[in-house]
Enzyme design. Sequence first.
Site, PDB file in Angstrom:
ATOM      1  N   GLY A  12       0.777  -1.247   0.000  1.00  0.00           N
ATOM      2  CA  GLY A  12       0.000   0.000   0.000  1.00  0.00           C
ATOM      3  C   GLY A  12       0.802   1.288   0.000  1.00  0.00           C
ATOM      4  N   THR A  13       2.000   1.288  -0.614  1.00  0.00           N
ATOM      5  CA  THR A  13       2.740   2.556  -0.657  1.00  0.00           C
ATOM      6  C   THR A  13       2.038   3.565  -1.568  1.00  0.00           C
ATOM      7  OG1 THR A  13       4.232   1.857  -2.436  1.00  0.00           O
ATOM      8  CG2 THR A  13       4.964   1.443  -0.179  1.00  0.00           C
ATOM      9  N   ASN A  14       1.378   3.089  -2.608  1.00  0.00           N
ATOM     10  CA  ASN A  14       0.618   4.021  -3.463  1.00  0.00           C
ATOM     11  C   ASN A  14      -0.599   4.566  -2.727  1.00  0.00           C
ATOM     12  OD1 ASN A  14       1.689   4.400  -6.315  1.00  0.00           O
ATOM     13  ND2 ASN A  14       1.961   2.205  -5.994  1.00  0.00           N
ATOM     14  N   MET A  91      -3.884  -6.612  -7.237  1.00  0.00           N
ATOM     15  CA  MET A  91      -3.274  -7.672  -8.045  1.00  0.00           C
ATOM     16  C   MET A  91      -4.285  -8.672  -8.605  1.00  0.00           C
ATOM     17  SD  MET A  91      -0.294  -6.651  -8.125  1.00  0.00           S
ATOM     18  CE  MET A  91       1.034  -5.823  -7.263  1.00  0.00           C
ATOM     19  N   ILE A  93      -7.303  -9.383 -11.597  1.00  0.00           N
ATOM     20  CA  ILE A  93      -7.898  -8.927 -12.865  1.00  0.00           C
ATOM     21  C   ILE A  93      -9.414  -8.841 -12.676  1.00  0.00           C
ATOM     22  CG2 ILE A  93      -8.224  -9.485 -15.318  1.00  0.00           C
ATOM     23  CD1 ILE A  93      -5.314  -9.015 -14.862  1.00  0.00           C
ATOM     24  N   ASN A 108      -5.836   2.867 -12.830  1.00  0.00           N
ATOM     25  CA  ASN A 108      -4.831   1.890 -12.387  1.00  0.00           C
ATOM     26  C   ASN A 108      -3.436   2.492 -12.504  1.00  0.00           C
ATOM     27  OD1 ASN A 108      -3.767  -0.756 -11.682  1.00  0.00           O
ATOM     28  ND2 ASN A 108      -3.220  -1.006 -13.842  1.00  0.00           N
ATOM     29  N   HIS A 110       0.327   1.225 -13.350  1.00  0.00           N
ATOM     30  CA  HIS A 110       1.111   0.084 -13.837  1.00  0.00           C
ATOM     31  C   HIS A 110       2.586   0.466 -13.847  1.00  0.00           C
ATOM     32  CE1 HIS A 110       2.066  -3.591 -15.894  1.00  0.00           C
ATOM     33  NE2 HIS A 110       2.841  -2.890 -16.703  1.00  0.00           N
TER      34      HIS A 110
HETATM   35  C1  GAR Z   1       3.333  -0.924  -7.522  1.00  0.00           C
HETATM   36  O1  GAR Z   1       4.606  -0.849  -8.098  1.00  0.00           O
HETATM   37  C2  GAR Z   1       2.262  -0.955  -8.600  1.00  0.00           C
HETATM   38  O2  GAR Z   1       2.602  -0.162  -9.713  1.00  0.00           O
HETATM   39  C3  GAR Z   1       2.244  -2.404  -8.980  1.00  0.00           C
HETATM   40  O3  GAR Z   1       2.457  -3.112  -7.778  1.00  0.00           O
HETATM   41  C4  GAR Z   1       3.121  -2.275  -6.819  1.00  0.00           C
HETATM   42  C5  GAR Z   1       2.242  -2.175  -5.591  1.00  0.00           C
HETATM   43  O4  GAR Z   1       2.869  -1.495  -4.555  1.00  0.00           O
HETATM   44  N1  GAR Z   1       0.999  -2.747  -9.596  1.00  0.00           N
HETATM   45  C6  GAR Z   1       0.865  -3.684 -10.530  1.00  0.00           C
HETATM   46  O5  GAR Z   1       1.772  -4.363 -10.924  1.00  0.00           O
HETATM   47  C7  GAR Z   1      -0.545  -3.850 -11.047  1.00  0.00           C
HETATM   48  N2  GAR Z   1      -0.537  -4.526 -12.318  1.00  0.00           N
HETATM   49  P1  GAR Z   1       2.067  -0.864  -3.322  1.00  0.00           P
HETATM   50  O6  GAR Z   1       1.116  -1.945  -2.766  1.00  0.00           O
HETATM   51  O7  GAR Z   1       3.147  -0.537  -2.336  1.00  0.00           O
HETATM   52  O8  GAR Z   1       1.340   0.346  -3.795  1.00  0.00           O
END
Ligand code: GAR
Length: 208
Positions: A12-14, A91, A93, A108, A110
């Site tokens: 969940g850093t995003n 993660m 689809i 989203n 990516h």
């Molecule tokens: C992030 O790098 C995101 O771009 C990627 O997974 C990571 C999740 O990090 N997403 C995908 O690959 C989706 N297809 P987070 O949980 O720390 O945000």
Amino acid sequence: MKNIVVLVSGGGTNLQALIDAQNSGAIKGGHISCVISSKEGAYALERAKKAGIPTVVIPRKNYPDKVSYSMALLEELKKQQADLIVLAGFMTILDRCLTSEYPFKIINVHPALIPAFCGDGFYGIKVHEKVLEYGVKVSGATIHFVNEFTDAGAIILQGVVEIKNDDTPEILQKRIMEQVEWKLLPKAVSLFCQDRITIKDGKAYIDL
Ligand code: GAR
């Protein structure tokens, strides 16, 4: 104010970048009203709780296929009265029974420059492994709308980073997150909430 529902599966850093942006007033016209996780125990849930945001867990493993999972998710999104759905490290689809209900309303992030290194099987650290394996010299991240095809919806924003000779997938992932994802995802969400993204011929344009 638009209701933003954030879907997560992991660290969940995003999501944290969105929470920080919200706290600093950088998300105009919307607020994070709920966080939904596809995994019990995801650290993203802790981040939401610390920020006082309601959480819901709908475990992917409890559903036999993507259709039944998407139906369950759709029911919750309706209940939450979501105006915008953000997939922030989500993660799973989604089936078209969900995506067709929210055209140009699901965003989203990516971790590569679409249309390269994307589609089924390209997620998380695997994307950066493939990028380094190929030997391309730049990578980055893409913020895009979600449609019924994986990673194929209209592109909103992209940012680029250079690849260094001694990069590992983990180092590259971190650089892309810090320099691109955590900046551009909140920016795209804020633009959406201010109705500053126009769709024309299936493509997204930012109103300046
Ligand atoms: C992030 O790098 C995101 O771009 C990627 O997974 C990571 C999740 O990090 N997403 C995908 O690959 C989706 N297809 P987070 O949980 O720390 O945000």
